[in-house]
Design a protein around this motif. Structure first.
Motif, PDB file in Angstrom:
ATOM      1  N   ARG A 147       0.860  -1.187   0.000  1.00 27.03           N
ATOM      2  CA  ARG A 147       0.000   0.000   0.000  1.00 27.03           C
ATOM      3  C   ARG A 147       0.893   1.232   0.000  1.00 27.03           C
ATOM      4  O   ARG A 147       1.933   1.271   0.649  1.00 27.03           O
ATOM      5  CB  ARG A 147      -0.948   0.007   1.179  1.00 27.03           C
ATOM      6  CG  ARG A 147      -0.286   0.026   2.526  1.00 27.03           C
ATOM      7  CD  ARG A 147      -1.315  -0.010   3.662  1.00 27.03           C
ATOM      8  NE  ARG A 147      -0.641  -0.216   4.927  1.00 27.03           N
ATOM      9  CZ  ARG A 147      -0.096   0.730   5.662  1.00 27.03           C
ATOM     10  NH1 ARG A 147      -0.176   1.993   5.264  1.00 27.03           N
ATOM     11  NH2 ARG A 147       0.512   0.451   6.800  1.00 27.03           N
ATOM     12  N   LYS A 148       0.465   2.223  -0.764  1.00 27.88           N
ATOM     13  CA  LYS A 148       1.248   3.454  -0.884  1.00 27.88           C
ATOM     14  C   LYS A 148       0.982   4.352   0.322  1.00 27.88           C
ATOM     15  O   LYS A 148      -0.152   4.480   0.781  1.00 27.88           O
ATOM     16  CB  LYS A 148       0.880   4.185  -2.171  1.00 27.88           C
ATOM     17  CG  LYS A 148       1.826   5.334  -2.487  1.00 27.88           C
ATOM     18  CD  LYS A 148       1.489   6.001  -3.781  1.00 27.88           C
ATOM     19  CE  LYS A 148       1.919   5.107  -4.910  1.00 27.88           C
ATOM     20  NZ  LYS A 148       1.867   5.783  -6.217  1.00 27.88           N
ATOM     21  N   SER A 149       2.010   4.969   0.807  1.00 26.62           N
ATOM     22  CA  SER A 149       1.906   5.895   1.921  1.00 26.62           C
ATOM     23  C   SER A 149       0.991   7.062   1.570  1.00 26.62           C
ATOM     24  O   SER A 149       1.021   7.569   0.449  1.00 26.62           O
ATOM     25  CB  SER A 149       3.289   6.428   2.285  1.00 26.62           C
ATOM     26  OG  SER A 149       3.184   7.544   3.149  1.00 26.62           O
ATOM     27  N   SER A 150       0.206   7.494   2.527  1.00 30.08           N
ATOM     28  CA  SER A 150      -0.663   8.654   2.308  1.00 30.08           C
ATOM     29  C   SER A 150       0.163   9.933   2.163  1.00 30.08           C
ATOM     30  O   SER A 150      -0.333  10.949   1.700  1.00 30.08           O
ATOM     31  CB  SER A 150      -1.655   8.791   3.456  1.00 30.08           C
ATOM     32  OG  SER A 150      -0.975   8.979   4.687  1.00 30.08           O
ATOM     33  N   TYR A 151       1.435   9.886   2.526  1.00 29.54           N
ATOM     34  CA  TYR A 151       2.319  11.039   2.390  1.00 29.54           C
ATOM     35  C   TYR A 151       3.024  11.064   1.037  1.00 29.54           C
ATOM     36  O   TYR A 151       3.790  11.970   0.763  1.00 29.54           O
ATOM     37  CB  TYR A 151       3.373  11.048   3.512  1.00 29.54           C
ATOM     38  CG  TYR A 151       2.812  11.511   4.826  1.00 29.54           C
ATOM     39  CD1 TYR A 151       2.913  12.839   5.224  1.00 29.54           C
ATOM     40  CD2 TYR A 151       2.167  10.624   5.674  1.00 29.54           C
ATOM     41  CE1 TYR A 151       2.392  13.268   6.429  1.00 29.54           C
ATOM     42  CE2 TYR A 151       1.639  11.042   6.880  1.00 29.54           C
ATOM     43  CZ  TYR A 151       1.756  12.361   7.252  1.00 29.54           C
ATOM     44  OH  TYR A 151       1.242  12.777   8.437  1.00 29.54           O
ATOM     45  N   SER A 152       2.799  10.066   0.201  1.00 34.19           N
ATOM     46  CA  SER A 152       3.458  10.013  -1.099  1.00 34.19           C
ATOM     47  C   SER A 152       2.928  11.098  -2.023  1.00 34.19           C
ATOM     48  O   SER A 152       1.754  11.438  -1.982  1.00 34.19           O
ATOM     49  CB  SER A 152       3.254   8.644  -1.750  1.00 34.19           C
ATOM     50  OG  SER A 152       3.973   7.660  -1.063  1.00 34.19           O
ATOM     51  N   ASN A 153       3.795  11.583  -2.862  1.00 36.77           N
ATOM     52  CA  ASN A 153       3.477  12.629  -3.816  1.00 36.77           C
ATOM     53  C   ASN A 153       2.582  12.066  -4.917  1.00 36.77           C
ATOM     54  O   ASN A 153       2.884  11.044  -5.508  1.00 36.77           O
ATOM     55  CB  ASN A 153       4.797  13.155  -4.386  1.00 36.77           C
ATOM     56  CG  ASN A 153       4.640  14.274  -5.352  1.00 36.77           C
ATOM     57  OD1 ASN A 153       3.695  14.307  -6.124  1.00 36.77           O
ATOM     58  ND2 ASN A 153       5.586  15.199  -5.326  1.00 36.77           N
ATOM     59  N   GLN A 154       1.488  12.724  -5.251  1.00 36.23           N
ATOM     60  CA  GLN A 154       0.552  12.269  -6.280  1.00 36.23           C
ATOM     61  C   GLN A 154       1.120  12.374  -7.696  1.00 36.23           C
ATOM     62  O   GLN A 154       0.582  11.797  -8.631  1.00 36.23           O
ATOM     63  CB  GLN A 154      -0.755  13.063  -6.194  1.00 36.23           C
ATOM     64  CG  GLN A 154      -1.499  12.871  -4.895  1.00 36.23           C
ATOM     65  CD  GLN A 154      -1.857  11.415  -4.636  1.00 36.23           C
ATOM     66  OE1 GLN A 154      -2.215  10.680  -5.542  1.00 36.23           O
ATOM     67  NE2 GLN A 154      -1.750  10.993  -3.391  1.00 36.23           N
ATOM     68  N   ASP A 155       2.215  13.114  -7.868  1.00 37.16           N
ATOM     69  CA  ASP A 155       2.825  13.292  -9.187  1.00 37.16           C
ATOM     70  C   ASP A 155       3.830  12.200  -9.518  1.00 37.16           C
ATOM     71  O   ASP A 155       4.543  12.293 -10.514  1.00 37.16           O
ATOM     72  CB  ASP A 155       3.512  14.658  -9.268  1.00 37.16           C
ATOM     73  CG  ASP A 155       2.520  15.798  -9.136  1.00 37.16           C
ATOM     74  OD1 ASP A 155       1.373  15.640  -9.606  1.00 37.16           O
ATOM     75  OD2 ASP A 155       2.895  16.826  -8.557  1.00 37.16           O
ATOM     76  N   GLY A 156       3.921  11.175  -8.697  1.00 48.01           N
ATOM     77  CA  GLY A 156       4.823  10.066  -8.975  1.00 48.01           C
ATOM     78  C   GLY A 156       6.163  10.157  -8.265  1.00 48.01           C
ATOM     79  O   GLY A 156       6.971   9.257  -8.366  1.00 48.01           O
TER      80      GLY A 156
ATOM     81  N   LEU B 142       6.419   5.927  -1.388  1.00 44.21           N
ATOM     82  CA  LEU B 142       6.825   4.894  -0.444  1.00 44.21           C
ATOM     83  C   LEU B 142       5.698   3.893  -0.315  1.00 44.21           C
ATOM     84  O   LEU B 142       4.540   4.288  -0.192  1.00 44.21           O
ATOM     85  CB  LEU B 142       7.102   5.555   0.910  1.00 44.21           C
ATOM     86  CG  LEU B 142       7.541   4.642   2.016  1.00 44.21           C
ATOM     87  CD1 LEU B 142       9.018   4.330   1.854  1.00 44.21           C
ATOM     88  CD2 LEU B 142       7.295   5.303   3.349  1.00 44.21           C
ATOM     89  N   GLU B 143       6.021   2.596  -0.374  1.00 42.43           N
ATOM     90  CA  GLU B 143       5.023   1.559  -0.182  1.00 42.43           C
ATOM     91  C   GLU B 143       5.419   0.683   0.998  1.00 42.43           C
ATOM     92  O   GLU B 143       6.601   0.434   1.228  1.00 42.43           O
ATOM     93  CB  GLU B 143       4.886   0.680  -1.429  1.00 42.43           C
ATOM     94  CG  GLU B 143       4.258   1.393  -2.586  1.00 42.43           C
ATOM     95  CD  GLU B 143       4.021   0.490  -3.777  1.00 42.43           C
ATOM     96  OE1 GLU B 143       3.073   0.756  -4.525  1.00 42.43           O
ATOM     97  OE2 GLU B 143       4.772  -0.491  -3.970  1.00 42.43           O
TER      98      GLU B 143
END
Length: 69
Positions: free
Chosen positions: A12-21, A25-26
């Motif tokens: 699962r991808k971190s909710s803090y990950s950047n939406q632009d790619g 962090l998973e």
């Protein structure tokens, strides 16, 4: 230390990950007593593992803004 089989892991991808790619962090759940973490842009790259209690402390610190510069 035995090898950790992550072939069937659900990441699962971190909710803090950047939406632009960027900064993606998973985390894979269900591998106690460790937490596997990887870069979602490099799925075949290295996986870091952290002790579950240490990872929990890190996540709490991020949520509480304790690591902001």
């Amino acid at each position: 230390m035995r090898a950790l089989d992550l072939n069937a892991a659900t990441w699962r991808k971190s909710s803090y990950s950047n939406q632009d790619g960027g900064q993606c962090l998973e985390v894979a759940d269900g591998s106690a007593p460790v937490v596997p973490v990887r870069d979602s842009k490099n799925l075949r790259g290295p996986v870091l593992t952290f002790a579950a209690d240490g990872w929990s402390s890190f996540v709490s610190a991020v949520r509480n803004g304790e690591l902001n510069a």
